[in-house]
Every structure is written in C-alpha cells, then in structure tokens.
Write a protein that holds these residues in place. Structure first.
Motif, PDB file in Angstrom:
ATOM      1  N   GLN A 170      -9.235  41.005  31.002  1.00 60.15           N
ATOM      2  CA  GLN A 170     -10.007  40.314  30.096  1.00 60.15           C
ATOM      3  C   GLN A 170      -9.543  38.894  29.745  1.00 60.15           C
ATOM      4  OE1 GLN A 170     -12.329  42.296  28.022  1.00 60.15           O
ATOM      5  NE2 GLN A 170     -11.923  43.468  29.916  1.00 60.15           N
ATOM      6  N   LYS A 171     -10.156  38.058  29.041  1.00 60.41           N
ATOM      7  CA  LYS A 171      -9.644  36.675  28.838  1.00 60.41           C
ATOM      8  C   LYS A 171      -8.452  36.871  27.932  1.00 60.41           C
ATOM      9  CE  LYS A 171     -13.551  35.276  26.808  1.00 60.41           C
ATOM     10  NZ  LYS A 171     -14.771  35.845  27.508  1.00 60.41           N
ATOM     11  N   ASN A 172      -7.669  35.937  28.415  1.00 57.84           N
ATOM     12  CA  ASN A 172      -6.128  35.746  27.964  1.00 57.84           C
ATOM     13  C   ASN A 172      -5.135  36.874  28.421  1.00 57.84           C
ATOM     14  OD1 ASN A 172      -6.406  33.424  26.201  1.00 57.84           O
ATOM     15  ND2 ASN A 172      -7.636  34.738  24.960  1.00 57.84           N
ATOM     16  N   ASP A 173      -5.349  37.554  29.151  1.00 51.94           N
ATOM     17  CA  ASP A 173      -4.469  38.626  29.861  1.00 51.94           C
ATOM     18  C   ASP A 173      -3.713  37.789  30.966  1.00 51.94           C
ATOM     19  OD1 ASP A 173      -5.739  40.643  28.560  1.00 51.94           O
ATOM     20  OD2 ASP A 173      -6.460  41.606  30.333  1.00 51.94           O
ATOM     21  N   ILE A 174      -2.173  38.075  31.178  1.00 50.76           N
ATOM     22  CA  ILE A 174      -1.752  37.547  32.117  1.00 50.76           C
ATOM     23  C   ILE A 174      -1.972  38.410  33.445  1.00 50.76           C
ATOM     24  CG2 ILE A 174       0.455  37.062  33.303  1.00 50.76           C
ATOM     25  CD1 ILE A 174       1.425  36.458  30.123  1.00 50.76           C
ATOM     26  N   ARG A 234      -2.793  33.215  33.806  1.00 54.88           N
ATOM     27  CA  ARG A 234      -3.642  33.708  32.699  1.00 54.88           C
ATOM     28  C   ARG A 234      -5.182  33.897  33.319  1.00 54.88           C
ATOM     29  NH1 ARG A 234      -2.014  34.714  27.751  1.00 54.88           N
ATOM     30  NH2 ARG A 234      -0.303  33.298  27.954  1.00 54.88           N
ATOM     31  N   CYS A 235      -5.733  34.934  32.938  1.00 57.00           N
ATOM     32  CA  CYS A 235      -7.233  35.170  33.174  1.00 57.00           C
ATOM     33  C   CYS A 235      -7.963  34.165  31.902  1.00 57.00           C
ATOM     34  CB  CYS A 235      -7.687  36.493  33.166  1.00 57.00           C
ATOM     35  SG  CYS A 235      -9.484  36.623  33.301  1.00 57.00           S
ATOM     36  N   VAL A 236      -8.541  32.995  32.199  1.00 58.61           N
ATOM     37  CA  VAL A 236      -8.857  32.376  31.093  1.00 58.61           C
ATOM     38  C   VAL A 236     -10.559  32.635  31.044  1.00 58.61           C
ATOM     39  CG1 VAL A 236      -7.178  30.443  31.322  1.00 58.61           C
ATOM     40  CG2 VAL A 236      -9.508  30.317  32.635  1.00 58.61           C
ATOM     41  N   ALA A 237     -11.120  33.166  32.120  1.00 58.91           N
ATOM     42  CA  ALA A 237     -12.629  33.315  32.057  1.00 58.91           C
ATOM     43  C   ALA A 237     -12.848  34.483  32.820  1.00 58.91           C
ATOM     44  CB  ALA A 237     -13.475  32.041  32.397  1.00 58.91           C
ATOM     45  N   GLY A 270      -2.647  43.850  39.333  1.00 58.08           N
ATOM     46  CA  GLY A 270      -2.251  44.168  38.096  1.00 58.08           C
ATOM     47  C   GLY A 270      -1.980  43.351  36.980  1.00 58.08           C
ATOM     48  N   SER A 271      -1.038  44.020  36.039  1.00 53.93           N
ATOM     49  CA  SER A 271      -0.616  43.087  34.809  1.00 53.93           C
ATOM     50  C   SER A 271       1.133  43.146  34.611  1.00 53.93           C
ATOM     51  CB  SER A 271      -1.120  43.198  33.573  1.00 53.93           C
ATOM     52  OG  SER A 271      -0.785  44.644  33.120  1.00 53.93           O
ATOM     53  N   PRO A 272       1.734  42.109  34.678  1.00 55.83           N
ATOM     54  CA  PRO A 272       3.272  42.128  34.251  1.00 55.83           C
ATOM     55  C   PRO A 272       3.518  43.206  32.897  1.00 55.83           C
ATOM     56  CG  PRO A 272       2.553  39.987  33.840  1.00 55.83           C
ATOM     57  CD  PRO A 272       1.148  40.739  34.387  1.00 55.83           C
ATOM     58  N   THR A 290       5.661  41.106  28.529  1.00 50.31           N
ATOM     59  CA  THR A 290       5.279  39.935  29.034  1.00 50.31           C
ATOM     60  C   THR A 290       3.593  39.965  28.795  1.00 50.31           C
ATOM     61  OG1 THR A 290       5.057  40.665  31.083  1.00 50.31           O
ATOM     62  CG2 THR A 290       6.989  39.754  30.719  1.00 50.31           C
ATOM     63  N   ASN A 291       2.764  40.807  28.492  1.00 52.54           N
ATOM     64  CA  ASN A 291       1.445  40.644  28.500  1.00 52.54           C
ATOM     65  C   ASN A 291       0.967  41.025  27.315  1.00 52.54           C
ATOM     66  OD1 ASN A 291      -0.839  39.866  29.942  1.00 52.54           O
ATOM     67  ND2 ASN A 291      -1.096  41.987  30.637  1.00 52.54           N
ATOM     68  N   THR A 292       1.472  40.756  26.293  1.00 49.33           N
ATOM     69  CA  THR A 292       0.911  41.196  24.841  1.00 49.33           C
ATOM     70  C   THR A 292       0.303  40.395  24.026  1.00 49.33           C
ATOM     71  OG1 THR A 292       3.103  40.976  23.661  1.00 49.33           O
ATOM     72  CG2 THR A 292       2.704  43.057  24.731  1.00 49.33           C
TER      73      THR A 292
END
Length: 550
Positions: free
Chosen positions: A230-234, A257-260, A476-478, A512-514
């Motif tokens: 999703q947008k803003n996910d690291i 960071r996923c910006v789009a 994945g995500s941190p 780290t990803n909240t």
C-alpha cells in the motif's frame, strides 16, 4: 500452479535417482526394493533403520533445506552399511547418487550393526562427535527454515531511507506480509543472498561464485497473498535491474517506501511528491528532507554537527573565499539551525532546473576507441524524458490488465516490463515493434507494478532511476530493528565518516513499518527468538524416542 507442477517433476527425478542407486540396499534391510523409489517413505525407512528422528523426513523436499536433509539421510544410510570413513562421507556429499549406486551394486555391501557393549573407546568418541555434528546440523536446518520461510535479516548500508531507517540498522523482514513468495532457486547455500564471495572492485561481479545452482529453477509463485503493498508502506524488494543475478529471488535486496501503487500517477514538482495530483501524506516516522548548498567564510565543525544531528551526509569543497558544503537530507528545522551558524554566508535549497534531463554515462576507452553509453541505472527513467530527481512525471504506474500503446516514444517506458519482467522476446526493427515475432502497437500488462522511492530523496537510487518494481520482486516488509550500530558502514554520500562504532540502544527491537512516530517495542520477540535458537538441543531431545526399560 506451474510452480508446484515443476517442483513435482524435480521430486520425481530425485525419487527415481534415489531408487536406482539404493534399491538393493533397501532389499538387504528387509524392505521391498520399490520402497526406495517412493518419495518421503524412502527417507522414512532410512531414519527408522538408523535410529534417527523420523519427523525430519517432513522437511526432506523443502527448497534449500531439502538438499541439506537429503545429504544427512544419505550419510546415515552409508554409515548403516559401514561406509563411514572421511573419504566415503565426502563422496556421499559431493556425488551422492553415484557413490550410493556404487555401494548399492557392489557385492560386499551389508548392514553394519553396532553393539554399544563392544564399542572401543575410539568408536565411542566417534559416536559423541557424530551426535555433536548432528546437533549442529539440526541448528543450521532450524535457522535455515526460519531464514527461508519466515523472516530474513537485512542490513541498511546507505542513507537513502534516513531518517526513518538509519545507516547501520539491521532489520528482520516479514516474508508473509504480502503473501509468501516461494523460493525460485531450490538448491542454494543457506544464508547467502547471491554470491559466495565478492572478488572486489577489480573483478567482474558477474564472475563472482554464485551461492545457488542456476540450472535448477522454479517459476514465480506467491501463496496466501491477502494484501498487496500500500502507499506509504516500507517495502523490501529485489533490485529489478540487477545485471549480475538473473534469478529474481537472488537479486540484491533494496528497501524503500512505496509511494505509488499500480494505477496511480506520480509526479515530482520542485522536489515535492504528488500522487494522483495530491501532495504526499507524511507519516509520523517520516520527515521531509531536501538538499541544501551552504557557502561559508570558514570551515564548519562537521563532526560536531554529526554528533548533534545523528546523520549528516555532506560533501566539503574548499573555494578561494571559504568553503562550500553540499548537504543531502536536511529537514527544514535542521536547515534553519545550520543557517543560524556564524560561519554561514548563504544556505539555499538545491532544486534541479525543470526540463533538464538527469543522464549519466558509462565511458569505455581504449588506445584505439572511445565510446560513451548511457548508464540506465544512474539515468532518469525513462531515459527519453527530460526529467530529473526534482521535476519528474507525471508517470502512470502500470496495473495488471492495462493495455498500453507501444510506439517509439512510449517503448523506453515499457521495454523492461515486456522483455525482462514478463519474459517476452522484444524487437525494435526499422521503427516497428515486434513481441514474440509479431508486429504490434499494444501490450497487455501481466502483473502489478510499484514505485519505490527513498525518504531521503536527494541521496536515493530509487525507482526514478531504475523504474517500476514488479510485484514478483516484492520480498516483504521490515518488522523491527534488531540491531543498530552507528559507524558500521562507510557512507559514500558523505566526505565525513564518524569515528568508531556506537550501538544505538534506543532503536533496538522497535517496529519499523507502522508509520508511528513512537515505535512499539518488540523485546519479547527477541527473547522468544533467542530461546528458540539456543534451545534447539532441548527441542531435539524432545523428539527423540526414549529407550524402553527392561
């Protein structure tokens, strides 16, 4: 589905090889020779006959872990037939089916039974050594399972995500956040990403010994995908334009960071990010950072500033009248404080001119020739646009099912998608575009793509340079930072390097990803991991069969 069918073929091939090389041995152990060809059950028999934990068979065919366990089972079987010398064990490891076949078809192969009462002291020491090696093997296998199928450690060597993730942070990455991506190179050395060793700057990275077997590969498959980035996910992903490793899951890991997301339209205006025409949302753990140029009458005390602000990538240039400093990644507050220093004559934000293309070149020169080629990893994406880091787009992120128009203007935008990410044969001949031999002016996108950009926009090699990130590259995500050490990695973006190394205790085991400014602590997870890792010996004993009492 192709993944599991391909994997089933590999299992079938291994089972046939196992059967052909051990069927006589199974017969001598009192079993139907056909059992040597049956997946899982053949190794179950070996574990049963050699007195080792039979539940280990459950992981015999897992990617990466499976080859380790198979080797262990082969060693058990050969020892059961008296083949336990170093040379025999070595042959079992490096030429398993050939050496087992040699033993299988030899006339003197008989079951070697041991009686504990008549063991020599040397043999008893050997059994203790075997027990120790077995325990170490179990620990390695347990750690490999966690590393491959649950979570993977990841270090931050650059400042592209400052001040959210710091240089020297070490993260645990949750591989299930966006669904688990099945391993695509099932035969590999555990814990190594792409290569066994780095040959250094003078060598060609493509010649570095690989940590995986390139010839044994599986197609992309993701299971239990209940959400997408999703947008803003690291997000942690494999660098899509890695020229050294063609195996997707072995490409260099990046974190941005996923910006789009797929279907969005991204644009940079004077260094500010806009998505679908709206300014980006700044989360609590994120700070706006910009590049500033400072002109001073005398030299600044950079070590003191570094200690004060924690992170200060800077290039120092001496001029005829003083010094000039190129600061990457200053927040507005930090910029105001530095501007107030008595040495500062001028401090201005650096914005690249609009309609000026950011292009870098690879220069190849010899005594007889000189060539200059565009370096696509350092040039703006796509290379035919007059865009740069601060004035970028608008650019639409491709979405699965989109039908895009192909011509000489749009081809640089989609050529990597068509040829590399979605594995088609792309040709551009005489102004005409051919895909898999057919001329076309359209292409249907086969998977979703994402735009990954670092929080420290002026010190980040990100999607503005290497382009869209395919969904199949998502790792994945941190989850949290398990270790943070200042000064551990040299920051190439800065002429100043901190002296010594310092543990940042306040960052350890924090989420780290909240998006939260004040992170949740995960010390309890750390304690659990330590208990599981160092308690493996006790766990192993629980699965061992207790001896019967007389």
């Amino acid at each position: 589905m192709n993944y599991f069918l391909t994997y089933a073929v590999y299992v079938l091939i291994l089972s046939v090889l196992m059967g052909l090389s051990t069927w006589k041995l199974f017969k001598k152990m009192g079993y139907n020779p056909l059992f040597a060809f049956v997946p899982f059950y053949n190794y179950f028999v070996i574990q049963k006959e050699t007195g080792h934990p039979k539940w280990w068979v459950a992981i015999a065919y897992l990617p990466i872990v499976g080859p380790i366990m198979m080797t262990v089972f082969h060693l058990f079987l050969m020892k059961h037939f008296g083949k336990s010398s170093f040379s025999q064990q070595l042959l079992t490891v490096i030429l398993p089916f050939l050496y087992m076949a040699f033993v299988n078809y030899s006339k003197d192969a008989e079951v070697h039974k041991e009686d504990e009462l008549y063991l020599t002291e040397e043999e008893k020491q050997g059994k203790k050594k075997e027990s120790f090696v077995g325990s170490i093997t179990f620990a390695v296998v347990f750690a490999t399972i966690v590393h491959v199928f649950v979570t993977q450690p990841f270090g931050i060597p650059t400042g592209s995500m400052e001040r959210t993730l710091l240089v020297g942070d070490f993260l645990f990455v949750n591989k299930w956040t966006y669904g688990f991506r099945m391993p695509m190179r099932p035969v590999a050395i555990p814990f190594l990403q792409g290569t066994i060793m780095d040959t250094g700057e003078k060598g060609n990275p493509k010649d570095d010994p690989k940590s995986y077997v390139e010839g044994i590969k599986l197609p992309y498959e993701r299971i239990f995908q209940f959400k997408k980035p999703q947008k803003n996910d690291i997000v942690v992903f494999n660098y899509p334009q890695d020229s050294v490793h063609k195996a997707i899951d072995r490409m260099d890991p990046y974190v941005k960071r996923c910006v789009a997301v797929a279907g969005d339209i991204i644009e940079m205006r004077a260094g500010r990010l806009f998505v679908n025409g709206k300014p980006e949302t700044i989360l609590g753990d994120q700070q706006k950072q910009h590049k500033f140029i400072a002109v001073t009458g005398s030299q600044l005390d950079i070590p003191s500033l570094y200690r004060q602000y924690g992170f200060l990538p800077v290039q120092e240039i001496q001029t005829q009248t003083g010094f000039m400093y190129d600061f990457q990644g200053l927040t507005d507050q930090t910029a105001r404080e530095i501007k107030a220093l008595p040495q500062i004559i001028e401090l201005r934000e650096h914005i690249w001119p609009k309609d000026s293309a950011a292009v870098a070149y690879k220069v190849n020169s010899t005594r007889d020739a000189y060539t200059k080629n565009i370096d696509t990893t350092q040039s703006i994406f796509p290379v035919n646009k007059k865009w740069n880091q601060d004035w970028y787009g608008p650019l639409k992120i491709p979405k699965k099912g989109d039908v895009v128009t192909l011509n000489q203007e749009t081809l640089p935008e989609y050529q990597w998608i068509i040829s590399e990410y979605e594995h088609n044969k792309l040709e551009n001949r005489n102004g005409k575009i051919f895909i898999n031999g057919k001329e076309t002016t359209q292409y249907t996108i086969q998977q979703d793509y994402y735009m990954m950009i670092g929080d420290n926009r002026d010190a980040s090699l990100d999607a503005r340079f290497f382009g869209f990130v395919p969904e199949e590259n998502i790792v994945g995500s941190p989850m949290f930072t398990w270790l943070s050490v200042e000064g551990l990695f040299a920051d190439k973006s800065s002429s100043y390097q901190p002296e010594g190394k310092k543990v940042r205790w306040d960052r350890m085991f924090k989420a780290t990803n909240t998006g939260e400014a004040h992170k949740t602590s995960y010390w309890w997870v750390a304690a659990l991991i330590l208990i599981l890792f160092f308690g493996w010996d006790y766990i192993a004993r629980l699965f061992k069969k207790k001896p019967k009492e007389d």
